[in-house]
Motif scaffolding. Structure first.
Motif, PDB file in Angstrom:
ATOM      1  N   UNK A 157      -2.109   2.801  20.061  1.00 16.57           N
ATOM      2  CA  UNK A 157      -1.017   1.995  19.513  1.00 16.57           C
ATOM      3  C   UNK A 157      -1.587   0.880  18.637  1.00 16.57           C
ATOM      4  N   UNK A 158      -2.638   0.232  19.091  1.00 14.06           N
ATOM      5  CA  UNK A 158      -3.239  -0.849  18.299  1.00 14.06           C
ATOM      6  C   UNK A 158      -3.855  -0.291  17.012  1.00 14.06           C
ATOM      7  N   UNK A 159      -4.420   0.910  17.098  1.00  9.75           N
ATOM      8  CA  UNK A 159      -4.943   1.555  15.899  1.00  9.75           C
ATOM      9  C   UNK A 159      -3.848   1.851  14.891  1.00  9.75           C
ATOM     10  N   UNK A 160      -2.736   2.370  15.374  1.00  8.58           N
ATOM     11  CA  UNK A 160      -1.592   2.632  14.493  1.00  8.58           C
ATOM     12  C   UNK A 160      -1.109   1.332  13.852  1.00  8.58           C
ATOM     13  N   UNK A 161      -1.017   0.290  14.650  1.00 12.30           N
ATOM     14  CA  UNK A 161      -0.549  -0.998  14.161  1.00 12.30           C
ATOM     15  C   UNK A 161      -1.509  -1.567  13.111  1.00 12.30           C
ATOM     16  N   UNK A 162      -2.805  -1.396  13.329  1.00  9.22           N
ATOM     17  CA  UNK A 162      -3.791  -1.945  12.401  1.00  9.22           C
ATOM     18  C   UNK A 162      -3.777  -1.223  11.054  1.00  9.22           C
ATOM     19  N   UNK A 163      -3.202  -0.036  10.993  1.00 10.43           N
ATOM     20  CA  UNK A 163      -3.111   0.715   9.740  1.00 10.43           C
ATOM     21  C   UNK A 163      -1.946   0.250   8.870  1.00 10.43           C
ATOM     22  N   UNK A 164      -1.073  -0.580   9.429  1.00 14.24           N
ATOM     23  CA  UNK A 164       0.094  -1.039   8.667  1.00 14.24           C
ATOM     24  C   UNK A 164      -0.312  -2.064   7.611  1.00 14.24           C
ATOM     25  N   UNK A 165       0.316  -1.985   6.468  1.00 15.25           N
ATOM     26  CA  UNK A 165       0.136  -2.963   5.397  1.00 15.25           C
ATOM     27  C   UNK A 165       1.355  -3.880   5.425  1.00 15.25           C
ATOM     28  N   UNK A 166       1.251  -4.938   6.224  1.00 13.90           N
ATOM     29  CA  UNK A 166       2.406  -5.814   6.422  1.00 13.90           C
ATOM     30  C   UNK A 166       2.749  -6.611   5.161  1.00 13.90           C
ATOM     31  N   UNK A 211       2.480  -5.465   1.949  1.00 19.23           N
ATOM     32  CA  UNK A 211       3.071  -4.626   0.910  1.00 19.23           C
ATOM     33  C   UNK A 211       3.994  -3.531   1.450  1.00 19.23           C
ATOM     34  N   UNK A 212       4.066  -3.407   2.763  1.00 18.43           N
ATOM     35  CA  UNK A 212       4.828  -2.305   3.353  1.00 18.43           C
ATOM     36  C   UNK A 212       6.288  -2.567   3.558  1.00 18.43           C
ATOM     37  N   UNK A 213       6.723  -3.761   3.256  1.00 12.64           N
ATOM     38  CA  UNK A 213       8.140  -4.089   3.345  1.00 12.64           C
ATOM     39  C   UNK A 213       8.697  -3.997   4.754  1.00 12.64           C
ATOM     40  N   UNK A 257       9.768  -1.419   6.373  1.00 14.09           N
ATOM     41  CA  UNK A 257       9.270  -0.294   7.176  1.00 14.09           C
ATOM     42  C   UNK A 257       8.055  -0.724   7.982  1.00 14.09           C
ATOM     43  N   UNK A 258       7.101  -1.373   7.335  1.00 15.83           N
ATOM     44  CA  UNK A 258       5.896  -1.818   8.035  1.00 15.83           C
ATOM     45  C   UNK A 258       6.235  -2.852   9.102  1.00 15.83           C
ATOM     46  N   UNK A 259       7.141  -3.763   8.782  1.00 12.17           N
ATOM     47  CA  UNK A 259       7.550  -4.785   9.747  1.00 12.17           C
ATOM     48  C   UNK A 259       8.230  -4.147  10.953  1.00 12.17           C
ATOM     49  N   UNK A 260       9.093  -3.175  10.708  1.00 13.64           N
ATOM     50  CA  UNK A 260       9.787  -2.488  11.809  1.00 13.64           C
ATOM     51  C   UNK A 260       8.798  -1.715  12.678  1.00 13.64           C
ATOM     52  N   UNK A 261       7.857  -1.018  12.043  1.00 13.22           N
ATOM     53  CA  UNK A 261       6.845  -0.285  12.815  1.00 13.22           C
ATOM     54  C   UNK A 261       5.995  -1.245  13.635  1.00 13.22           C
ATOM     55  N   UNK A 262       5.656  -2.387  13.059  1.00 10.20           N
ATOM     56  CA  UNK A 262       4.888  -3.394  13.792  1.00 10.20           C
ATOM     57  C   UNK A 262       5.625  -3.831  15.049  1.00 10.20           C
ATOM     58  N   UNK A 263       6.928  -4.052  14.920  1.00  8.23           N
ATOM     59  CA  UNK A 263       7.741  -4.436  16.083  1.00  8.23           C
ATOM     60  C   UNK A 263       7.804  -3.307  17.118  1.00  8.23           C
TER      61      UNK A 263
END
Length: 126
Positions: free
Chosen positions: A66-75, A77-79, A81-87
């Motif tokens: 889960x932390x690996x997936x989270x670290x791949x997010x571009x918060x 530039x990802x708008x 979608x990235x913010x929602x996935x982070x949550x």
């Protein structure tokens, strides 16, 4: 029972490493999501058998994924979608810890639902 020196396990690991090395970022995310779902199932089994040491290792693997997936997010530039996935990933991490502390396999069900929904979204991108 298979041990770490089992040729089949070595083959599986080599195959997985080769797939990961050749994967696109989208394929890597799908592989991680699939791996997370598989590990959650193992975690549930360890909880049901009250195999606490194995459960601890399994939960740790889940958290690392889960932390690996989270670290791949571009918060930046990802708008949204990235913010929602982070949550969602934060929720999954907290829920994994709660499920582990309570040794409650039912507490894993919402995580499985979230990860399946995320995986479906990634699958639809291809």
């Amino acid at each position: 029972m298979l041990n770490e020196h089992d040729p089949f396990n070595a083959y599986k690991q080599t195959t997985l490493n080769a797939r990961a090395a050749a994967a696109t970022p989208h394929e890597m995310v799908r592989m991680l999501l699939d791996g997370l779902l598989e590990e959650i199932e193992r975690t549930s089994g360890f909880m049901q058998r009250r195999s606490f040491e194995d459960k601890g290792r399994s939960v740790n693997k889940c958290l690392n994924i889960v932390h690996g997936l989270d670290s791949m997010l571009d918060l930046e530039n990802g708008g949204e979608v990235a913010t929602s996935l982070n949550r969602l990933y934060d929720y999954c991490s907290r829920q994994l810890v709660t499920a582990s502390v309570e040794n409650d396999p039912e507490a894993l069900v919402p995580i499985i639902k979230v990860i399946n929904d995320v995986r479906e979204g990634w699958t639809n991108l291809s």
